[in-house]
Design an enzyme around this catalytic site. Structure first.
Site, PDB file in Angstrom:
ATOM      1  N   THR A  17      24.889  13.542  35.529  1.00 32.85           N
ATOM      2  CA  THR A  17      24.885  14.828  35.843  1.00 32.85           C
ATOM      3  C   THR A  17      24.358  14.888  37.234  1.00 32.85           C
ATOM      4  OG1 THR A  17      23.710  15.621  33.663  1.00 32.85           O
ATOM      5  CG2 THR A  17      23.166  16.839  35.740  1.00 32.85           C
ATOM      6  N   VAL A  68      23.229  23.061  24.297  1.00 32.03           N
ATOM      7  CA  VAL A  68      23.045  23.028  25.648  1.00 32.03           C
ATOM      8  C   VAL A  68      21.758  22.583  26.103  1.00 32.03           C
ATOM      9  CG1 VAL A  68      22.745  24.997  27.349  1.00 32.03           C
ATOM     10  CG2 VAL A  68      24.360  25.332  25.433  1.00 32.03           C
ATOM     11  N   THR A  92      17.729  16.044  36.186  1.00 33.70           N
ATOM     12  CA  THR A  92      18.484  15.129  35.354  1.00 33.70           C
ATOM     13  C   THR A  92      17.857  14.208  34.503  1.00 33.70           C
ATOM     14  OG1 THR A  92      20.150  13.650  35.525  1.00 33.70           O
ATOM     15  CG2 THR A  92      18.826  13.442  37.414  1.00 33.70           C
ATOM     16  N   GLY A  93      18.367  14.084  33.298  1.00 30.72           N
ATOM     17  CA  GLY A  93      17.771  13.260  32.150  1.00 30.72           C
ATOM     18  C   GLY A  93      17.831  13.951  30.863  1.00 30.72           C
ATOM     19  N   GLY A 136      17.763  16.414  28.438  1.00 39.55           N
ATOM     20  CA  GLY A 136      17.698  17.918  28.474  1.00 39.55           C
ATOM     21  C   GLY A 136      16.697  18.361  27.577  1.00 39.55           C
TER      22      GLY A 136
HETATM   23  N1  ASP Z   1      20.108  16.952  31.653  1.00 44.51           N
HETATM   24  C1  ASP Z   1      21.495  16.847  31.287  1.00 44.51           C
HETATM   25  C2  ASP Z   1      21.510  17.369  29.667  1.00 44.51           C
HETATM   26  O1  ASP Z   1      20.819  16.963  28.779  1.00 44.51           O
HETATM   27  C3  ASP Z   1      21.986  15.219  31.190  1.00 44.51           C
HETATM   28  C4  ASP Z   1      21.709  14.706  32.094  1.00 44.51           C
HETATM   29  O2  ASP Z   1      20.977  14.888  33.330  1.00 44.51           O
HETATM   30  O3  ASP Z   1      22.448  13.466  32.389  1.00 44.51           O
HETATM   31  O4  ASP Z   1      22.414  18.052  29.387  1.00 44.51           O
END
Ligand code: ASP
Length: 321
Positions: free
Chosen positions: A189, A218, A240-241, A243
């Site tokens: 992300t 989502v 990021t991580g 969600g």
């Molecule tokens: N935060 C994003 C989600 O859960 C994924 C990511 O950050 O890689 O959609």
């Protein structure tokens, strides 16, 4: 990585390209170079805006568009696939000067989701649009539309097949998924936070979500207060991580609350949310943030996070682990 501004009016921009399991051993010098080039290009795009006297808002859009167009990252072209083999994209943006915000979720044909999020913020009466309505709006606003195949990359498809085989829903950068896919590529992300010359803050985040997600899922990235937040009075944040954990933690806003109400330093707040609050809700990941003084903090609970920062006319500082 914590940085303090050198000059009061010096603009600053920080970006991330996803946090996760990034094995040093599997990151070949060529791949590492490719990521560094892409991160530097994103910083350069945003920096050009800021040193030209542009706004933090324009800078975070420029930086994120650059990463959305790069197939190395899980945003725009190169996004991960849903369980039914589609790319559903989410993005959000927030203006720290006014707390105006815009977001889109589940779009499949908008080339640069962050531009659509900005259009929602500036040209609609709403904060968030989803699916077909968001797409119709973006098209009506004259944004670049593409065929869904534009987002497809073979690496992502291999990740989907591996995730399907293991029956898991996975962060694109999850080590198990990556190994199962027989691929050592790592993508993420993307997000950007900036402070411009006038002291205004902005934050933007864009993603394809998680591999093998149920269609319609989502995550935090398009949720104001979870994946993105900006307020000149406190901070601008992009996350990021996993969600689901960031949403339950109200992660981006939690950083602002710790700074604004509890008086924590920017870095203490980001560290707490990244390493204590989010893990409490079963997730890992990272956050980047900037405050009105130009302090920057980039913290994560994973083994790495693609990230970079640039100040004024300076050169880019990049890091992975
Ligand atoms: N935060 C994003 C989600 O859960 C994924 C990511 O950050 O890689 O959609």
């Amino acid at each position: 990585m914590t940085k303090t501004a050198q000059a009061p009016n010096e603009p600053v921009l920080a970006i991330h390209g996803g946090a996760g399991t990034i094995y040093r051993a599997s990151l070949t010098p060529e791949k590492e170079r490719a990521y560094r080039v892409a991160l530097a290009a994103s910083l350069a795009a945003g920096q050009a805006v800021l040193v030209g006297g542009g706004t933090a808002l324009d800078a975070v859009v420029a930086a994120v568009v650059s990463l959305e167009d790069c197939p190395l990252f899980n945003a725009g072209r190169g996004a991960v696939f849903t369980s039914d083999g589609r790319n559903e994209l989410d993005a959000s943006i927030m203006d720290g000067a006014t707390r105006a915000a815009g977001a889109i979720a589940g779009v499949t044909r908008v080339r640069n989701p962050i531009r659509a999020a900005r259009a929602v913020m500036e040209r609609s009466r709403h904060v968030m649009l989803i699916g077909a309505g968001a797409e119709a709006f973006a098209e009506g606003q004259g944004l670049d539309m593409v065929e869904p195949g534009y987002f497809h990359t073979p690496e992502r498809w291999a990740q989907l097949e591996a995730a399907r085989a293991s029956g898991r829903v996975e962060l694109d950068h999850d080590g198990a998924s990556r190994q199962a896919a027989g691929s050592d590529t790592k993508f993420g992300t993307v997000g950007a936070v900036a402070r411009d010359r006038h002291g205004n803050l902005a934050a933007a985040t864009s993603t394809g979500g998680v591999t093998n997600k149920q269609w319609g899922r989502v995550g935090d990235s398009p949720i104001i207060g979870a994946g993105t937040f900006a307020d000149n009075a406190t901070v601008a944040v992009s996350a990021t991580g996993l969600g689901e954990a960031f949403m339950r933690a109200c992660a981006a806003y939690e950083v602002a609350a710790l700074v604004g109400y509890k008086g924590l330093s920017l870095d203490a707040a980001v560290t707490e949310v990244a390493t204590v609050t989010v893990p409490r809700y079963g997730g890992k990941g990272g956050l980047i943030a900037v405050d009105a003084h130009g302090n920057v903090s980039m913290r994560f609970s994973t083994s790495g996070m693609y990230r970079g920062v640039v100040r004024g006319n300076g050169g880019p500082e990049l890091a992975i682990h």
